[in-house]
Design an enzyme around this catalytic site. Structure first.
Site, PDB file in Angstrom:
ATOM      1  N   LYS A 170     -16.090 -43.965   4.055  1.00 48.37           N
ATOM      2  CA  LYS A 170     -15.119 -44.120   5.148  1.00 48.37           C
ATOM      3  C   LYS A 170     -13.896 -43.268   4.839  1.00 48.37           C
ATOM      4  O   LYS A 170     -13.751 -42.709   3.756  1.00 48.37           O
ATOM      5  CB  LYS A 170     -14.663 -45.579   5.294  1.00 48.37           C
ATOM      6  CG  LYS A 170     -15.754 -46.591   5.544  1.00 48.37           C
ATOM      7  CD  LYS A 170     -16.268 -46.550   6.950  1.00 48.37           C
ATOM      8  CE  LYS A 170     -17.348 -47.628   7.133  1.00 48.37           C
ATOM      9  NZ  LYS A 170     -18.266 -47.311   8.191  1.00 48.37           N
ATOM     10  N   SER A 209     -21.126 -44.212  11.787  1.00 48.82           N
ATOM     11  CA  SER A 209     -19.728 -44.650  11.701  1.00 48.82           C
ATOM     12  C   SER A 209     -18.738 -43.541  11.369  1.00 48.82           C
ATOM     13  O   SER A 209     -17.548 -43.687  11.615  1.00 48.82           O
ATOM     14  CB  SER A 209     -19.584 -45.778  10.675  1.00 48.82           C
ATOM     15  OG  SER A 209     -19.736 -45.289   9.370  1.00 48.82           O
TER      16      SER A 209
END
Length: 189
Positions: free
Chosen positions: A95, A52
């Site tokens: 993230k 990701s």
């Protein structure tokens, strides 16, 4: 040397061995205490399980995060942070911060706009053009952040979570340093 001399030396030898063992035990205790303090108050360790955040961070990378990074300041847009996943706080996620507290994040055709701006955010760190999954309008609550992965087409992030925002107190640290694998040791930016 007679038998009495040997008897006298034995207690002294025991004391010396006992002292040496105590020094090792004390050294081990100091090291264990230092590691506990570092991992609880200074450094957070994270292993990256998915793609990701590619190409910034790759699956299998191991990262140190700085727990003290936000002691005297707030997280900023584009910081890469390690945090407790809002839908299951037993899991750590990593993230990039996209939306700040109080902002409106609008995603149209994969492009991110903040507070109605006509200009999308710079997403040059994304390896490919975002495909538009997760398009929508997201109102970031105060003291919370909106997170997205750099590999937007393959990222389970704020767009798809049940609890869309990460509370400030759930951010454990700012990603700082990739230490594994050895051929990719580097600062994380």
């Amino acid at each position: 040397m007679n038998d009495q001399d040997e008897i006298k030396e034995e207690p002294s030898a025991r004391k010396s061995i006992g002292r040496e063992i105590w020094e090792y035990v004390r050294l081990i205790l100091v090291v264990v205490a230092a590691v506990i303090l570092l991992t609880n108050f200074v450094v957070v360790n994270a292993r990256i399980p998915s793609e990701s955040m590619e190409n910034t961070i790759l699956a299998g990378d191991q990262i140190f995060g700085n727990r003290l990074a936000y002691t005297f300041g707030d997280p900023e847009r584009f910081d890469i942070v390690i945090f407790k996943y809002p839908d299951d706080e037993s899991q750590l996620y990593i993230k990039r911060i996209i939306g700040l507290p109080g902002e409106t994040v609008t995603i149209i055709d994969g492009k991110v706009y903040i507070d109605g701006s006509d200009t999308p955010l710079d997403d040059s760190f994304c390896p490919e053009t975002p495909d538009g999954k997760g398009d929508g309008v997201y109102q970031v609550p105060e003291d919370c952040y909106f997170m997205m992965g750099d590999n937007r087409n393959n990222s389970h992030d704020s767009r798809f979570w049940n609890h869309k925002y990460v509370a400030r107190d759930k951010i454990l640290g700012k990603a700082l340093f990739r230490y594994w694998p050895l051929n990719r040791i580097s600062l994380v930016k």
